[in-house]
Design an enzyme around this catalytic site. Structure first.
Site, mmCIF file in Angstrom:
data_model
loop_
_atom_site.group_PDB
_atom_site.id
_atom_site.type_symbol
_atom_site.label_atom_id
_atom_site.label_comp_id
_atom_site.label_asym_id
_atom_site.label_seq_id
_atom_site.Cartn_x
_atom_site.Cartn_y
_atom_site.Cartn_z
ATOM 1 C CE1 TYR A 26 -3.702 -2.392 0.032
ATOM 2 C CE2 TYR A 26 -2.773 -3.267 2.073
ATOM 3 C CZ TYR A 26 -3.667 -3.361 1.032
ATOM 4 O OH TYR A 26 -4.526 -4.422 0.958
ATOM 5 C CG HIS A 83 -12.639 -8.357 -1.410
ATOM 6 N ND1 HIS A 83 -12.473 -8.011 -2.737
ATOM 7 C CD2 HIS A 83 -11.642 -7.725 -0.727
ATOM 8 C CE1 HIS A 83 -11.412 -7.216 -2.845
ATOM 9 N NE2 HIS A 83 -10.885 -7.031 -1.643
ATOM 10 C CG HIS A 103 -9.766 -1.346 -4.707
ATOM 11 N ND1 HIS A 103 -10.239 -1.653 -3.455
ATOM 12 C CD2 HIS A 103 -10.789 -1.573 -5.570
ATOM 13 C CE1 HIS A 103 -11.490 -2.060 -3.547
ATOM 14 N NE2 HIS A 103 -11.856 -2.015 -4.818
ATOM 15 C CB SER A 105 -3.323 -3.144 -4.055
ATOM 16 O OG SER A 105 -4.586 -3.627 -3.605
#
Ligand code: DQA
Length: 149
Positions: A26, A83, A103, A105
């Site tokens: 991150y 998720h 996001h 990543s």
């Protein structure tokens, strides 16, 4: 110039730890720095942001519900709830506001369980994998979308 677009920015669980959390994934930018970048990016776009982070699903949902009364759109990094959370998806859908999912990543290049998002199906679009720049790209996309509408 048209009235400022009002954007609710939402950061989910553990994003308060950015800067020290798994920096190899991150990076070293803190959440405060990301919020500051978003504020100045928004200003250039004629928008204003209100930034909120919580580690609690219910608090995130309350924030999303509150956005109905004042925001033109939502920029969200739902963190791990991306998720798993039907409840977060339902809350976002209930606002009928345009949502952009971001996001840091590239979730598609990581573990299998990160490849599915509960949120993407109700989002205008997704920006994933550009580190802190994902947020800047996301807010540009959201303000563009609002201007087109
Ligand atoms: C994340 C990706 C998620 O899979 C993870 O659970 C996070 C951060 C990202 O910004 O890359 O908390 O949303």
């Amino acid at each position: 110039m048209a009235d400022s677009r009002q954007i609710q920015v939402i950061h989910g669980p553990s994003l308060n730890l950015l800067g020290t959390r798994e920096p190899e994934i991150y990076g070293s930018t803190t959440l405060e720095e990301i919020n500051a970048t978003l504020e100045s990016a928004a200003k250039k776009l004629g928008a204003v942001v209100e930034c909120f982070q919580s580690n609690h699903e219910g608090a995130l949902i309350d924030c999303i519900h509150h956005a109905i009364s004042w925001a033109d759109g939502i920029l969200i990094n739902p963190g791990g709830l991306t998720h798993t959370s039907v409840a977060l998806r339902d809350a976002l859908a209930a606002t009928a506001l345009p949502v952009v999912e971001v996001h840091l990543s590239n979730v598609f290049a990581r573990e299998e369980f990160r490849r599915h998002s509960m949120i993407s199906g109700i989002a205008v679009g997704v920006v994933s994998g550009f580190g802190p720049a994902s947020y800047r790209l996301g807010i540009e996309a959201l303000v563009d979308h609002l201007a087109a509408g």
